[in-house]
Design a protein around this motif. Structure first.
Motif, PDB file in Angstrom:
ATOM      1  N   LEU A 115       5.445  -1.482   6.494  1.00 46.22           N
ATOM      2  CA  LEU A 115       5.330  -2.559   5.510  1.00 46.22           C
ATOM      3  C   LEU A 115       3.873  -2.711   5.086  1.00 46.22           C
ATOM      4  O   LEU A 115       3.014  -3.042   5.894  1.00 46.22           O
ATOM      5  N   GLY A 116       3.595  -2.470   3.807  1.00 42.93           N
ATOM      6  CA  GLY A 116       2.230  -2.516   3.321  1.00 42.93           C
ATOM      7  C   GLY A 116       1.494  -1.260   3.753  1.00 42.93           C
ATOM      8  O   GLY A 116       0.486  -1.316   4.451  1.00 42.93           O
ATOM      9  N   SER A 117       2.008  -0.118   3.330  1.00 39.00           N
ATOM     10  CA  SER A 117       1.575   1.178   3.859  1.00 39.00           C
ATOM     11  C   SER A 117       0.245   1.673   3.328  1.00 39.00           C
ATOM     12  O   SER A 117      -0.296   2.655   3.841  1.00 39.00           O
ATOM     13  N   GLY A 118      -0.299   1.033   2.304  1.00 40.22           N
ATOM     14  CA  GLY A 118      -1.610   1.426   1.806  1.00 40.22           C
ATOM     15  C   GLY A 118      -1.665   2.888   1.416  1.00 40.22           C
ATOM     16  O   GLY A 118      -0.775   3.414   0.745  1.00 40.22           O
ATOM     17  N   ALA A 119      -2.701   3.572   1.870  1.00 38.27           N
ATOM     18  CA  ALA A 119      -2.881   4.990   1.546  1.00 38.27           C
ATOM     19  C   ALA A 119      -2.125   5.905   2.486  1.00 38.27           C
ATOM     20  O   ALA A 119      -2.248   7.127   2.401  1.00 38.27           O
ATOM     21  N   GLY A 120      -1.343   5.324   3.408  1.00 34.15           N
ATOM     22  CA  GLY A 120      -0.409   6.109   4.210  1.00 34.15           C
ATOM     23  C   GLY A 120      -0.838   6.466   5.613  1.00 34.15           C
ATOM     24  O   GLY A 120      -0.135   7.222   6.304  1.00 34.15           O
ATOM     25  N   ALA A 133       0.318   5.600  -5.307  1.00 35.17           N
ATOM     26  CA  ALA A 133      -0.121   6.867  -5.908  1.00 35.17           C
ATOM     27  C   ALA A 133      -1.090   7.599  -4.980  1.00 35.17           C
ATOM     28  O   ALA A 133      -1.001   8.823  -4.818  1.00 35.17           O
ATOM     29  N   ARG A 134      -2.001   6.869  -4.372  1.00 33.88           N
ATOM     30  CA  ARG A 134      -2.961   7.490  -3.462  1.00 33.88           C
ATOM     31  C   ARG A 134      -2.251   8.047  -2.231  1.00 33.88           C
ATOM     32  O   ARG A 134      -2.569   9.159  -1.767  1.00 33.88           O
ATOM     33  N   ALA A 135      -1.277   7.296  -1.690  1.00 32.64           N
ATOM     34  CA  ALA A 135      -0.529   7.759  -0.519  1.00 32.64           C
ATOM     35  C   ALA A 135       0.266   9.016  -0.844  1.00 32.64           C
ATOM     36  O   ALA A 135       0.326   9.960  -0.043  1.00 32.64           O
ATOM     37  N   GLU A 136       0.882   9.045  -2.016  1.00 31.98           N
ATOM     38  CA  GLU A 136       1.653  10.224  -2.425  1.00 31.98           C
ATOM     39  C   GLU A 136       0.751  11.446  -2.567  1.00 31.98           C
ATOM     40  O   GLU A 136       1.136  12.564  -2.174  1.00 31.98           O
ATOM     41  N   GLY A 180      -5.780  -2.745  -5.372  1.00 34.76           N
ATOM     42  CA  GLY A 180      -5.784  -1.675  -6.361  1.00 34.76           C
ATOM     43  C   GLY A 180      -7.178  -1.086  -6.485  1.00 34.76           C
ATOM     44  O   GLY A 180      -7.359   0.133  -6.579  1.00 34.76           O
ATOM     45  N   ARG A 181      -8.188  -1.955  -6.472  1.00 33.90           N
ATOM     46  CA  ARG A 181      -9.572  -1.485  -6.534  1.00 33.90           C
ATOM     47  C   ARG A 181      -9.946  -0.730  -5.270  1.00 33.90           C
ATOM     48  O   ARG A 181     -10.672   0.271  -5.326  1.00 33.90           O
ATOM     49  N   VAL A 182      -9.455  -1.201  -4.115  1.00 31.15           N
ATOM     50  CA  VAL A 182      -9.715  -0.485  -2.861  1.00 31.15           C
ATOM     51  C   VAL A 182      -9.196   0.942  -2.961  1.00 31.15           C
ATOM     52  O   VAL A 182      -9.872   1.902  -2.587  1.00 31.15           O
ATOM     53  N   ALA A 183      -7.967   1.096  -3.482  1.00 31.04           N
ATOM     54  CA  ALA A 183      -7.373   2.426  -3.610  1.00 31.04           C
ATOM     55  C   ALA A 183      -8.189   3.306  -4.543  1.00 31.04           C
ATOM     56  O   ALA A 183      -8.434   4.485  -4.252  1.00 31.04           O
ATOM     57  N   ARG A 184      -8.628   2.745  -5.650  1.00 34.99           N
ATOM     58  CA  ARG A 184      -9.389   3.536  -6.621  1.00 34.99           C
ATOM     59  C   ARG A 184     -10.778   3.901  -6.106  1.00 34.99           C
ATOM     60  O   ARG A 184     -11.301   4.971  -6.417  1.00 34.99           O
ATOM     61  N   GLU A 185     -11.358   2.999  -5.295  1.00 37.03           N
ATOM     62  CA  GLU A 185     -12.724   3.216  -4.829  1.00 37.03           C
ATOM     63  C   GLU A 185     -12.784   3.860  -3.455  1.00 37.03           C
ATOM     64  O   GLU A 185     -13.840   3.912  -2.827  1.00 37.03           O
ATOM     65  N   ALA A 186     -11.617   4.324  -2.971  1.00 36.79           N
ATOM     66  CA  ALA A 186     -11.557   5.086  -1.709  1.00 36.79           C
ATOM     67  C   ALA A 186     -12.131   4.332  -0.525  1.00 36.79           C
ATOM     68  O   ALA A 186     -12.872   4.871   0.289  1.00 36.79           O
ATOM     69  N   GLY A 187     -11.767   3.040  -0.428  1.00 37.61           N
ATOM     70  CA  GLY A 187     -12.141   2.300   0.759  1.00 37.61           C
ATOM     71  C   GLY A 187     -13.512   1.662   0.725  1.00 37.61           C
ATOM     72  O   GLY A 187     -14.005   1.229   1.748  1.00 37.61           O
ATOM     73  N   SER A 188     -14.140   1.584  -0.445  1.00 33.85           N
ATOM     74  CA  SER A 188     -15.467   0.977  -0.500  1.00 33.85           C
ATOM     75  C   SER A 188     -15.409  -0.533  -0.396  1.00 33.85           C
ATOM     76  O   SER A 188     -16.417  -1.183  -0.202  1.00 33.85           O
ATOM     77  N   ALA A 191      -6.741   8.852   3.806  1.00 31.88           N
ATOM     78  CA  ALA A 191      -5.574   8.043   4.166  1.00 31.88           C
ATOM     79  C   ALA A 191      -5.977   6.790   4.927  1.00 31.88           C
ATOM     80  O   ALA A 191      -5.348   5.739   4.804  1.00 31.88           O
ATOM     81  N   ASN A 192      -7.034   6.889   5.716  1.00 29.17           N
ATOM     82  CA  ASN A 192      -7.529   5.756   6.482  1.00 29.17           C
ATOM     83  C   ASN A 192      -8.582   5.028   5.656  1.00 29.17           C
ATOM     84  O   ASN A 192      -9.694   5.525   5.481  1.00 29.17           O
ATOM     85  N   LEU A 193      -8.238   3.846   5.180  1.00 29.47           N
ATOM     86  CA  LEU A 193      -9.170   3.046   4.380  1.00 29.47           C
ATOM     87  C   LEU A 193      -9.817   1.923   5.179  1.00 29.47           C
ATOM     88  O   LEU A 193     -10.526   1.084   4.628  1.00 29.47           O
TER      89      LEU A 193
END
Length: 275
Positions: free
Chosen positions: A80-85, A112-115, A15-23, A56-58
């Motif tokens: 399966l486990g699509s992440g940011a898409g 949410a990030r993938a959408e 969840g933090r990865v998604a919010r921090e854009a791959g940091s 999309a690529n994290l």
């Protein structure tokens, strides 16, 4: 940790990865937190990396299952486990307007990030669903191809994950998975590390056990397509890119033993036509 605790930790971290854009660097990063460089290292082409929406690529993969999936126009693909898409968007171009791509992830922030990425990129044949791999929100026999990239090693019950994958595939459907597996026993300091689990290492299964789980679910023609050695120096996590080895007293012998045990693998399996 208990299975529920593992899932909670994984959800929180990704969840933090998604919010921090791959940091937060994944186990595949090998010294760089730049997702594009990670993608190059694990087999994505420049065209692949340029075609997906920005963000999309994290850099969370350990292989490129799309490259050997032989995706056909009109197929339905499940990630399966699509992440940011990222892999979903690559598959979207290959299945075309008549096809469909479904991404499933258990982390709400990732969905949410993938959408948002799909909306920004104008993708009409991709949808993302919140759900767990051990209980997929997908109908029986509705998918032609399943892909997954460095995710099933985070699932505590891998047998349940493969049984679910088998359930949703159509007879004759195929599965291509890139993952981290073991060729031996991990040192205790890694097995007990939460950071290593989230980094896809201590949650990894022994290679033959992993392949046996696929076969026991019903899959046939289970074949290892690619395999590469892995390094403990690649295990990074946290916004500050803190290595799990920091602060631990580890002998050179333990370190070398751990490195020999860890392997990145891409495997292909098929659901029988008569299933």
């Amino acid at each position: 940790m208990k299975d529920d605790d593992v899932k909670r930790v994984v959800k929180d971290r990704y969840g933090r990865v998604a919010r921090e854009a791959g940091s937060c660097c994944s186990s595949s990063c090998c010294g760089t937190a730049e997702p594009r460089e990670v993608g190059k290292k694990i087999g994505y082409s420049k065209d692949d990396l340029a075609s997906a929406p920005q963000g999309a690529n994290l850099g969370l993969g350990c292989g490129n299952p799309i490259a050997i999936a032989s995706i056909q126009e009109g197929e339905t693909v499940l990630d399966l486990g699509s992440g940011a898409g990222f892999d979903c968007f690559l598959a979207s171009e290959r299945v075309g307007p008549a096809g469909k791509v479904i991404g499933v992830d258990m982390t709400g922030e990732m969905v949410a990030r993938a959408e948002a990425n799909a909306s920004r990129g104008g993708y009409k044949n991709v949808e993302f669903r919140l759900g767990e791999i051990e209980s997929l929100p997908v109908e029986d026999g509705s998918v032609d191809l399943i892909v997954s990239n460095c995710v099933i090693n985070l699932v505590p019950d891998k047998k349940a994950a493969f049984k679910e994958a088998y359930r949703v595939l159509r007879p004759g459907g195929r599965m291509i998975v890139s993952d981290i597996v073991l060729h031996g026993i991990l040192p205790k300091f890694i097995r007990e590390s939460v950071e290593a689990y989230v980094g896809c290492v201590s949650g990894a299964a022994e290679k033959e056990e992993y392949l046996a789980s696929m076969r026991s679910a019903g899959f046939e023609d289970v074949r290892v397509m690619e395999e590469a050695a892995f390094s403990l120096d690649c295990v990074n996590c946290g916004p500050a890119d803190r290595k799990i080895l920091d602060g631990l007293e580890i002998s050179e012998e333990e370190l070398k033993g751990g490195e020999k045990a860890i392997v990145s693998m891409t495997v292909r399996a098929v659901k029988p036509v008569t299933a």
